[in-house]
Design a protein around this motif. Structure first.
Motif, PDB file in Angstrom:
ATOM      1  N   PHE A   1      58.625  61.359  54.499  1.00 53.95           N
ATOM      2  CA  PHE A   1      59.874  61.650  55.208  1.00 53.95           C
ATOM      3  C   PHE A   1      60.606  60.354  55.571  1.00 53.95           C
ATOM      4  O   PHE A   1      61.818  60.237  55.363  1.00 53.95           O
ATOM      5  N   LEU A   2      59.868  59.370  56.100  1.00 49.73           N
ATOM      6  CA  LEU A   2      60.505  58.102  56.470  1.00 49.73           C
ATOM      7  C   LEU A   2      61.028  57.364  55.252  1.00 49.73           C
ATOM      8  O   LEU A   2      62.087  56.730  55.304  1.00 49.73           O
ATOM      9  N   SER A   3      60.308  57.444  54.139  1.00 50.18           N
ATOM     10  CA  SER A   3      60.776  56.799  52.910  1.00 50.18           C
ATOM     11  C   SER A   3      62.057  57.463  52.405  1.00 50.18           C
ATOM     12  O   SER A   3      63.007  56.778  52.018  1.00 50.18           O
ATOM     13  N   PHE A   4      62.074  58.788  52.420  1.00 47.43           N
ATOM     14  CA  PHE A   4      63.272  59.520  52.001  1.00 47.43           C
ATOM     15  C   PHE A   4      64.455  59.184  52.919  1.00 47.43           C
ATOM     16  O   PHE A   4      65.569  58.939  52.447  1.00 47.43           O
ATOM     17  N   LEU A   5      64.199  59.139  54.222  1.00 45.66           N
ATOM     18  CA  LEU A   5      65.252  58.820  55.178  1.00 45.66           C
ATOM     19  C   LEU A   5      65.768  57.398  54.986  1.00 45.66           C
ATOM     20  O   LEU A   5      66.984  57.153  55.022  1.00 45.66           O
ATOM     21  N   ALA A   6      64.853  56.449  54.762  1.00 40.55           N
ATOM     22  CA  ALA A   6      65.265  55.057  54.560  1.00 40.55           C
ATOM     23  C   ALA A   6      66.088  54.905  53.290  1.00 40.55           C
ATOM     24  O   ALA A   6      67.125  54.231  53.293  1.00 40.55           O
TER      25      ALA A   6
ATOM     26  N   SER B   1      69.570  56.733  53.796  1.00 40.85           N
ATOM     27  CA  SER B   1      70.478  56.007  54.694  1.00 40.85           C
ATOM     28  C   SER B   1      70.887  54.657  54.099  1.00 40.85           C
ATOM     29  O   SER B   1      72.019  54.206  54.315  1.00 40.85           O
ATOM     30  N   ALA B   2      70.014  54.004  53.328  1.00 36.98           N
ATOM     31  CA  ALA B   2      70.407  52.763  52.654  1.00 36.98           C
ATOM     32  C   ALA B   2      71.473  53.044  51.597  1.00 36.98           C
ATOM     33  O   ALA B   2      72.403  52.250  51.418  1.00 36.98           O
ATOM     34  N   LEU B   3      71.351  54.181  50.932  1.00 32.23           N
ATOM     35  CA  LEU B   3      72.389  54.585  49.990  1.00 32.23           C
ATOM     36  C   LEU B   3      73.700  54.865  50.730  1.00 32.23           C
ATOM     37  O   LEU B   3      74.786  54.540  50.236  1.00 32.23           O
ATOM     38  N   GLY B   4      73.599  55.448  51.928  1.00 32.62           N
ATOM     39  CA  GLY B   4      74.780  55.691  52.744  1.00 32.62           C
ATOM     40  C   GLY B   4      75.474  54.409  53.164  1.00 32.62           C
ATOM     41  O   GLY B   4      76.698  54.373  53.304  1.00 32.62           O
ATOM     42  N   VAL B   5      74.701  53.332  53.358  1.00 27.88           N
ATOM     43  CA  VAL B   5      75.296  52.029  53.706  1.00 27.88           C
ATOM     44  C   VAL B   5      76.213  51.572  52.591  1.00 27.88           C
ATOM     45  O   VAL B   5      77.324  51.094  52.837  1.00 27.88           O
ATOM     46  N   VAL B   6      75.776  51.733  51.373  1.00 22.09           N
ATOM     47  CA  VAL B   6      76.543  51.244  50.234  1.00 22.09           C
ATOM     48  C   VAL B   6      77.708  52.166  49.897  1.00 22.09           C
ATOM     49  O   VAL B   6      78.801  51.708  49.561  1.00 22.09           O
ATOM     50  N   ILE B   7      77.504  53.471  50.023  1.00 23.76           N
ATOM     51  CA  ILE B   7      78.522  54.436  49.580  1.00 23.76           C
ATOM     52  C   ILE B   7      79.614  54.675  50.628  1.00 23.76           C
ATOM     53  O   ILE B   7      80.745  54.986  50.267  1.00 23.76           O
ATOM     54  N   ALA B   8      79.306  54.511  51.911  1.00 23.52           N
ATOM     55  CA  ALA B   8      80.264  54.838  52.973  1.00 23.52           C
ATOM     56  C   ALA B   8      81.553  54.031  52.822  1.00 23.52           C
ATOM     57  O   ALA B   8      81.520  52.826  52.607  1.00 23.52           O
ATOM     58  N   LYS B   9      82.673  54.727  52.936  1.00 23.60           N
ATOM     59  CA  LYS B   9      83.978  54.071  52.834  1.00 23.60           C
ATOM     60  C   LYS B   9      84.355  53.362  54.130  1.00 23.60           C
ATOM     61  O   LYS B   9      84.971  52.305  54.113  1.00 23.60           O
TER      62      LYS B   9
ATOM     63  N   ALA C   1      64.121  53.925  60.406  1.00 25.48           N
ATOM     64  CA  ALA C   1      63.142  54.439  59.441  1.00 25.48           C
ATOM     65  C   ALA C   1      62.124  53.360  59.083  1.00 25.48           C
ATOM     66  O   ALA C   1      60.919  53.633  58.977  1.00 25.48           O
ATOM     67  N   LEU C   2      62.593  52.126  58.929  1.00 22.83           N
ATOM     68  CA  LEU C   2      61.666  51.035  58.639  1.00 22.83           C
ATOM     69  C   LEU C   2      60.744  50.757  59.822  1.00 22.83           C
ATOM     70  O   LEU C   2      59.579  50.398  59.637  1.00 22.83           O
ATOM     71  N   SER C   3      61.241  50.910  61.018  1.00 26.52           N
ATOM     72  CA  SER C   3      60.375  50.764  62.195  1.00 26.52           C
ATOM     73  C   SER C   3      59.296  51.836  62.213  1.00 26.52           C
ATOM     74  O   SER C   3      58.163  51.576  62.636  1.00 26.52           O
ATOM     75  N   GLY C   4      59.627  53.026  61.760  1.00 25.48           N
ATOM     76  CA  GLY C   4      58.620  54.069  61.636  1.00 25.48           C
ATOM     77  C   GLY C   4      57.538  53.674  60.631  1.00 25.48           C
ATOM     78  O   GLY C   4      56.347  53.938  60.852  1.00 25.48           O
ATOM     79  N   HIS C   5      57.934  53.022  59.542  1.00 21.96           N
ATOM     80  CA  HIS C   5      56.938  52.524  58.589  1.00 21.96           C
ATOM     81  C   HIS C   5      56.048  51.469  59.230  1.00 21.96           C
ATOM     82  O   HIS C   5      54.837  51.435  58.984  1.00 21.96           O
ATOM     83  N   TYR C   6      56.638  50.589  60.036  1.00 19.52           N
ATOM     84  CA  TYR C   6      55.828  49.582  60.733  1.00 19.52           C
ATOM     85  C   TYR C   6      54.815  50.243  61.655  1.00 19.52           C
ATOM     86  O   TYR C   6      53.678  49.784  61.772  1.00 19.52           O
ATOM     87  N   LEU C   7      55.219  51.307  62.319  1.00 17.62           N
ATOM     88  CA  LEU C   7      54.279  52.004  63.209  1.00 17.62           C
ATOM     89  C   LEU C   7      53.138  52.644  62.415  1.00 17.62           C
ATOM     90  O   LEU C   7      51.984  52.638  62.872  1.00 17.62           O
ATOM     91  N   ILE C   8      53.443  53.187  61.260  1.00 18.75           N
ATOM     92  CA  ILE C   8      52.385  53.755  60.414  1.00 18.75           C
ATOM     93  C   ILE C   8      51.404  52.668  59.975  1.00 18.75           C
ATOM     94  O   ILE C   8      50.202  52.901  59.877  1.00 18.75           O
TER      95      ILE C   8
END
Length: 169
Positions: free
Chosen positions: A7-12, A15-23, A38-45
């Motif tokens: 889930f965190l990988s999908f979210l990251a 949302s990273a794709l959203g950074v690039v695509i957002a107008k 999301a990356l902080s969630g990976h750090y916690l895992i």
């Protein structure tokens, strides 16, 4: 793989794709904040609580406030942005495709290692171990990052400096 990791990988990635695509640049920054969470969630895992906290405090907090300040200060929007030539767009697509190709080639033979309870070290992500690695093995990149931040601060001051007699209103 755990469902939380997926889930965190999908979210990251989303949302990273959203950074690039957002107008809208402000929406892009908000997507970047979501990516940092999301990356902080990976750090916690990975049992790196300190890195997760620093990522949220420094990057999702301070750096994103700075990004928003610069975006609002420069008043970036689609109307004032100059049209990019077709050659630049093609070069960007080729560069992005080349990066994707290199990443796929580098990671195609990687086999993830499972959890081994016999060799697990619970102190691997703690602050004392992180400090030893950071200031021993990665001292040069750490100092180069500090010089990069100093250059960014000087650039922000130069952008914000007003000329003699200039008024904002």
């Amino acid at each position: 793989m755990s469902p939380l990791f997926l889930f965190l990988s999908f979210l990251a990635l989303l949302s990273a794709l959203g950074v690039v695509i957002a107008k809208n640049p402000v929406h892009s920054v908000l997507f970047l904040i979501l990516t940092f969470f999301a990356l902080s969630g990976h750090y916690l895992i990975l049992n790196a609580q300190f890195l997760a906290a620093v990522n949220i405090i420094v990057y999702a907090g301070a750096i994103m406030v700075l990004f928003l300040f610069v975006i609002m200060f420069l008043n970036l929007n689609a109307e004032t942005e100059p049209k990019k030539p077709m050659l630049a767009q093609i070069a960007a697509v080729i560069a992005g495709g080349s990066l994707l190709l290199v990443l796929v080639a580098a990671l195609r033979n990687v086999e993830p290692v499972g959890y081994d309870a016999a060799t697990f070290d619970s102190q691997i992500g703690m602050v004392d171990r992180l400090g030893l690695v950071l200031y021993d093995q990665y001292l040069l990149p750490f100092e180069l990052a500090s010089i990069l931040f100093l250059a960014a601060m000087v650039g922000a001051v130069m952008l914000g400096k007003r000329e003699t007699g200039e008024r904002n209103f």
